[in-house]
Design a protein around this motif. Structure first.
Motif, PDB file in Angstrom:
ATOM      1  N   GLY A  25      -7.032 -14.059   4.489  1.00 45.00           N
ATOM      2  CA  GLY A  25      -7.584 -12.716   4.536  1.00 45.00           C
ATOM      3  C   GLY A  25      -6.591 -11.730   3.946  1.00 45.00           C
ATOM      4  N   VAL A  26      -7.075 -10.558   3.618  1.00 45.28           N
ATOM      5  CA  VAL A  26      -6.233  -9.534   3.010  1.00 45.28           C
ATOM      6  C   VAL A  26      -6.284  -8.298   3.908  1.00 45.28           C
ATOM      7  CG1 VAL A  26      -5.774  -8.180   0.941  1.00 45.28           C
ATOM      8  CG2 VAL A  26      -6.849 -10.440   0.741  1.00 45.28           C
ATOM      9  N   ALA A  27      -5.123  -7.745   4.210  1.00 43.53           N
ATOM     10  CA  ALA A  27      -5.048  -6.582   5.098  1.00 43.53           C
ATOM     11  C   ALA A  27      -4.320  -5.438   4.414  1.00 43.53           C
ATOM     12  CB  ALA A  27      -4.317  -6.950   6.387  1.00 43.53           C
ATOM     13  N   ALA A  28      -4.786  -4.229   4.690  1.00 45.70           N
ATOM     14  CA  ALA A  28      -4.075  -3.022   4.276  1.00 45.70           C
ATOM     15  C   ALA A  28      -3.444  -2.445   5.528  1.00 45.70           C
ATOM     16  CB  ALA A  28      -5.027  -2.025   3.640  1.00 45.70           C
ATOM     17  N   LEU A  29      -2.134  -2.249   5.512  1.00 51.14           N
ATOM     18  CA  LEU A  29      -1.400  -1.640   6.616  1.00 51.14           C
ATOM     19  C   LEU A  29      -1.073  -0.233   6.164  1.00 51.14           C
ATOM     20  CD1 LEU A  29      -0.486  -4.797   6.241  1.00 51.14           C
ATOM     21  CD2 LEU A  29       0.849  -4.269   8.243  1.00 51.14           C
ATOM     22  N   ALA A  30      -1.524   0.778   6.913  1.00 48.88           N
ATOM     23  CA  ALA A  30      -1.397   2.145   6.405  1.00 48.88           C
ATOM     24  C   ALA A  30      -1.145   3.145   7.526  1.00 48.88           C
ATOM     25  CB  ALA A  30      -2.656   2.528   5.636  1.00 48.88           C
ATOM     26  N   ALA A  31      -0.419   4.199   7.157  1.00 46.90           N
ATOM     27  CA  ALA A  31      -0.128   5.288   8.088  1.00 46.90           C
ATOM     28  C   ALA A  31       0.286   6.517   7.297  1.00 46.90           C
ATOM     29  CB  ALA A  31       0.985   4.891   9.053  1.00 46.90           C
ATOM     30  N   VAL A  32       0.205   7.650   7.959  1.00 48.60           N
ATOM     31  CA  VAL A  32       0.733   8.882   7.396  1.00 48.60           C
ATOM     32  C   VAL A  32       2.192   8.957   7.839  1.00 48.60           C
ATOM     33  CG1 VAL A  32       0.589  11.396   7.368  1.00 48.60           C
ATOM     34  CG2 VAL A  32      -1.511  10.030   7.462  1.00 48.60           C
ATOM     35  N   VAL A  33       3.103   9.014   6.854  1.00 46.38           N
ATOM     36  CA  VAL A  33       4.537   9.091   7.139  1.00 46.38           C
ATOM     37  C   VAL A  33       5.080  10.298   6.387  1.00 46.38           C
ATOM     38  CG1 VAL A  33       6.754   7.910   7.017  1.00 46.38           C
ATOM     39  CG2 VAL A  33       4.662   6.575   7.364  1.00 46.38           C
ATOM     40  N   ASP A  34       5.691  11.227   7.116  1.00 47.11           N
ATOM     41  CA  ASP A  34       6.208  12.461   6.511  1.00 47.11           C
ATOM     42  C   ASP A  34       5.131  13.166   5.692  1.00 47.11           C
ATOM     43  OD1 ASP A  34       8.735  12.049   7.649  1.00 47.11           O
ATOM     44  OD2 ASP A  34       9.410  10.879   5.925  1.00 47.11           O
ATOM     45  N   ASP A  35       3.934  13.256   6.278  1.00 51.56           N
ATOM     46  CA  ASP A  35       2.771  13.925   5.669  1.00 51.56           C
ATOM     47  C   ASP A  35       2.239  13.234   4.422  1.00 51.56           C
ATOM     48  OD1 ASP A  35       2.720  15.925   7.649  1.00 51.56           O
ATOM     49  OD2 ASP A  35       4.237  17.080   6.558  1.00 51.56           O
ATOM     50  N   GLU A  36       2.672  12.013   4.143  1.00 51.69           N
ATOM     51  CA  GLU A  36       2.195  11.266   2.971  1.00 51.69           C
ATOM     52  C   GLU A  36       1.463  10.006   3.418  1.00 51.69           C
ATOM     53  OE1 GLU A  36       2.367  11.951  -0.344  1.00 51.69           O
ATOM     54  OE2 GLU A  36       3.232  13.894   0.197  1.00 51.69           O
ATOM     55  N   PRO A  37       0.258   9.760   2.897  1.00 48.74           N
ATOM     56  CA  PRO A  37      -0.408   8.494   3.200  1.00 48.74           C
ATOM     57  C   PRO A  37       0.334   7.340   2.514  1.00 48.74           C
ATOM     58  CG  PRO A  37      -1.677   9.748   1.598  1.00 48.74           C
ATOM     59  CD  PRO A  37      -0.524  10.609   2.016  1.00 48.74           C
ATOM     60  N   THR A  38       0.603   6.289   3.267  1.00 49.20           N
ATOM     61  CA  THR A  38       1.382   5.158   2.770  1.00 49.20           C
ATOM     62  C   THR A  38       0.637   3.873   3.107  1.00 49.20           C
ATOM     63  OG1 THR A  38       3.401   6.427   3.196  1.00 49.20           O
ATOM     64  CG2 THR A  38       3.657   4.056   2.857  1.00 49.20           C
ATOM     65  N   VAL A  39       0.595   2.934   2.154  1.00 51.80           N
ATOM     66  CA  VAL A  39      -0.144   1.683   2.373  1.00 51.80           C
ATOM     67  C   VAL A  39       0.606   0.507   1.777  1.00 51.80           C
ATOM     68  CG1 VAL A  39      -1.563   1.956   0.289  1.00 51.80           C
ATOM     69  CG2 VAL A  39      -2.418   0.555   2.189  1.00 51.80           C
ATOM     70  N   LEU A  40       0.478  -0.624   2.444  1.00 49.94           N
ATOM     71  CA  LEU A  40       1.023  -1.891   1.988  1.00 49.94           C
ATOM     72  C   LEU A  40      -0.096  -2.913   2.124  1.00 49.94           C
ATOM     73  CD1 LEU A  40       4.438  -3.354   2.666  1.00 49.94           C
ATOM     74  CD2 LEU A  40       2.509  -4.680   3.481  1.00 49.94           C
ATOM     75  N   VAL A  41      -0.318  -3.726   1.110  1.00 56.31           N
ATOM     76  CA  VAL A  41      -1.353  -4.764   1.151  1.00 56.31           C
ATOM     77  C   VAL A  41      -0.675  -6.105   1.399  1.00 56.31           C
ATOM     78  CG1 VAL A  41      -3.167  -5.947  -0.148  1.00 56.31           C
ATOM     79  CG2 VAL A  41      -2.903  -3.467  -0.343  1.00 56.31           C
ATOM     80  N   ALA A  42      -1.213  -6.875   2.361  1.00 59.00           N
ATOM     81  CA  ALA A  42      -0.610  -8.156   2.726  1.00 59.00           C
ATOM     82  C   ALA A  42      -1.662  -9.252   2.796  1.00 59.00           C
ATOM     83  CB  ALA A  42       0.093  -8.041   4.074  1.00 59.00           C
TER      84      ALA A  42
END
Length: 167
Positions: A25-42
């Motif tokens: 399966g493929v997952a996107a791990l994401a959060a707002v960090v220092d007011d910037e949306p950030t994502v990592l795909v695993a």
């Protein structure tokens, strides 16, 4: 014919090819960090590590420049990617961080977790443990909340390409 892999004659391309034969399966791990949306795909994401407490995990390359940023977030939104995400998955994982979320519909929780719309599963998580593992780190996450919508078909990474499940 079997072509055995040994540590003495390690061929990273052969190992990568063999690993690609295992559908993930493929997952996107994401959060707002220092007011910037950030994502990592695993594609190394795994559910069912533990039910009590509820834990999931993934592996991330130590050379990742995104994970050190995401690791500072209080919570992470995990979206198991669905068929609708196939056209944007490589964009989400691209080096161009400014364009990763362009045209991608999301929901942001009060805690800053980002979830992708049309995902079959959403998990709201916090980092529980980090374990070194060769050129990767294994990240164990505690599940704080979840939602599932199985009307969306999951995206699968198999033989170095994205595909979907067929009944």
């Amino acid at each position: 014919m079997l072509n055995p892999y040994s540590a003495e004659s390690a061929d990273p391309a052969l190992l990568r090819q063999a690993f690609s034969g295992f559908p993930c399966g493929v997952a996107a791990l994401a959060a707002v960090v220092d007011d910037e949306p950030t994502v990592l795909v695993a594609s190394s994401f795994s559910v069912g590590v533990s039910q009590d407490p509820p834990l999931v995990m993934f592996a991330v390359q130590k050379s990742s420049t995104t994970w050190p940023v995401l690791a500072t977030a209080d919570t992470l939104g995990i979206s198991i990617l669905g068929e609708a995400h196939a056209p944007v998955t490589r964009q989400l994982a691209s080096k161009d961080k400014a364009q990763r979320f362009a045209g991608v519909e999301t929901h942001v929780s009060e805690r800053g977790s980002i979830f992708l719309d049309q995902a079959p599963i959403w998990l709201d998580c916090s980092v529980e443990h980090v374990y070194p593992a060769g050129d990767h780190d294994i990240i164990v996450l505690r599940v704080l909340g979840l939602m599932s919508d199985f009307s969306h078909t999951p995206l699968v990474w198999h033989r170095s390409q994205f595909t979907t499940l067929a009944a």
